[in-house]
Design an enzyme around this catalytic site. Structure first.
Site, short mmCIF file in Angstrom:
data_model
loop_
_atom_site.label_atom_id
_atom_site.label_comp_id
_atom_site.label_asym_id
_atom_site.label_seq_id
_atom_site.Cartn_x
_atom_site.Cartn_y
_atom_site.Cartn_z
N CYS A 54 1.03 -21.40 19.88
CA CYS A 54 1.50 -20.67 21.05
C CYS A 54 0.32 -19.87 21.61
O CYS A 54 -0.38 -19.19 20.87
CB CYS A 54 2.63 -19.72 20.66
SG CYS A 54 3.13 -18.61 22.01
N ASP A 61 3.33 -24.36 16.53
CA ASP A 61 4.39 -25.17 17.13
C ASP A 61 4.27 -26.57 16.55
O ASP A 61 3.16 -27.09 16.35
CB ASP A 61 4.24 -25.23 18.65
CG ASP A 61 4.56 -23.90 19.30
OD1 ASP A 61 5.59 -23.31 18.95
OD2 ASP A 61 3.79 -23.46 20.16
#
Length: 157
Positions: A54, A61
């Site tokens: 992120c 992620d």
């Protein structure tokens, strides 16, 4: 059988000294010639272990990335694609950005007839994101539009 000339641009496959990248690097991508350019056929990659960060929080992620293309002259070599996708591991970008970056890098690399990239990201904060991006050459514009519309009518592949 492939000739040495056809494999001249493939340096990562079979190379046991390959180092995994720590930063985003489209220069890792390699191609080899399409031996069947007269045929219109689809190549699909399923990459279940994609990771990125992120850009705001630095949290990891995770995603499953699907890449599909109709080749023209050049095809992407799979080990180079694996290392390229691995190079996103420490790259901070939103899911939608990652998918579009992959699409643009592969389009520049191969100049395919059609290309699509679809990400099935693991939920974070209770929300799943499934970005889809595609592009077609002049002869595949109708296909690109139809695929985009089809993706708009489904949550997942």
């Amino acid at each position: 059988m492939r000739t040495e000339e056809e494999l001249a641009g493939v340096s990562l496959l079979g190379n046991t000294g390959v180092k995994y990248p720590t930063e985003y690097d489209p220069g890792l991508l390699e191609t080899f010639p399409n031996k069947h350019p007269e045929n219109e056929y689809l190549v699909t990659f399923d990459c279940p272990e994609f990771t990125s960060l992120c850009p705001k929080t630095g949290q990891p992620d995770f995603a499953r990335i699907f890449i599909r293309y109709i080749p023209r002259v050049n095809m992407v070599e799979s080990k180079s694609l694996k290392l390229y996708l691995f190079s996103f591991r420490n790259h901070g970008d939103f899911h939608e950005d990652c998918i579009n970056i992959i699409l643009n890098d592969l389009w520049r690399l191969m100049d395919p007839k059609y290309l699509e990239v679809y990400g099935v990201f693991t939920p974070r904060g209770g929300i799943s994101i499934y970005p889809f991006a595609n592009r077609g050459d002049a002869d595949h514009q109708d296909m690109a539009r139809a695929r985009l519309l089809a993706m708009m009518n489904t949550a997942r592949i």
